[in-house]
Design an enzyme around this catalytic site. Structure first.
Site, PDB file in Angstrom:
ATOM      1  N   CYS A  76       0.817  -1.207   0.000  1.00  0.00           N
ATOM      2  CA  CYS A  76       0.000   0.000   0.000  1.00  0.00           C
ATOM      3  C   CYS A  76       0.848   1.254   0.000  1.00  0.00           C
ATOM      4  O   CYS A  76       2.010   1.232   0.350  1.00  0.00           O
ATOM      5  CB  CYS A  76      -0.889   0.023   1.240  1.00  0.00           C
ATOM      6  N   CYS A  89      -3.337   5.236   1.718  1.00  0.00           N
ATOM      7  CA  CYS A  89      -4.367   4.253   1.361  1.00  0.00           C
ATOM      8  C   CYS A  89      -5.600   4.335   2.250  1.00  0.00           C
ATOM      9  O   CYS A  89      -5.491   4.419   3.467  1.00  0.00           O
ATOM     10  CB  CYS A  89      -3.784   2.848   1.455  1.00  0.00           C
ATOM     11  N   CYS A 137      -1.998  -3.208  -3.697  1.00  0.00           N
ATOM     12  CA  CYS A 137      -3.361  -2.988  -3.230  1.00  0.00           C
ATOM     13  C   CYS A 137      -4.223  -2.473  -4.385  1.00  0.00           C
ATOM     14  O   CYS A 137      -3.779  -1.655  -5.183  1.00  0.00           O
ATOM     15  CB  CYS A 137      -3.307  -1.948  -2.122  1.00  0.00           C
ATOM     16  N   CYS A 151      -5.321   1.601  -3.482  1.00  0.00           N
ATOM     17  CA  CYS A 151      -4.420   2.754  -3.618  1.00  0.00           C
ATOM     18  C   CYS A 151      -3.454   2.610  -4.790  1.00  0.00           C
ATOM     19  O   CYS A 151      -2.737   3.547  -5.107  1.00  0.00           O
ATOM     20  CB  CYS A 151      -3.671   2.995  -2.313  1.00  0.00           C
TER      21      CYS A 151
HETATM   22 ZN   LIG Z   1      -3.822   0.242  -0.286  1.00  0.00          ZN
END
Ligand SMILES: [Zn+2]
Length: 78
Positions: free
Chosen positions: A32, A36, A63, A66
């Protein structure tokens, strides 16, 4: 930037740190960005990476929320 500062950036979802570092969550194997919007991981489960390549090599994946792929973007061959 030390680890404490990075942790704080994550906990505050400080998006001004976006692009400066990325982090992985050991339990989910997700990478991330600091800003995020996803649920905050436990501090002990956070691991820092300098680059996506490094993280991916260790079995982490970006992720979906994000999209940390945008960070440290060099040249993507694909
Ligand atoms: Zn994330």
């Amino acid at each position: 930037m030390n680890e404490q500062e990075k942790l704080q950036a994550i906990q505050n979802r400080n998006s001004s740190y976006d692009g400066k570092f990325i982090f992985g969550v050991k339990t989910t194997k997700i990478i991330c960005r600091p800003g995020c919007p996803a649920r905050l991981p436990l501090e002990k489960n956070i691991v820092f990476f300098g680059t996506m390549e490094e993280a991916i090599e260790k079995g982490y994946r970006p992720c979906k929320r994000c999209k940390p792929k945008l960070v440290n973007q060099s040249q993507e061959g694909k």
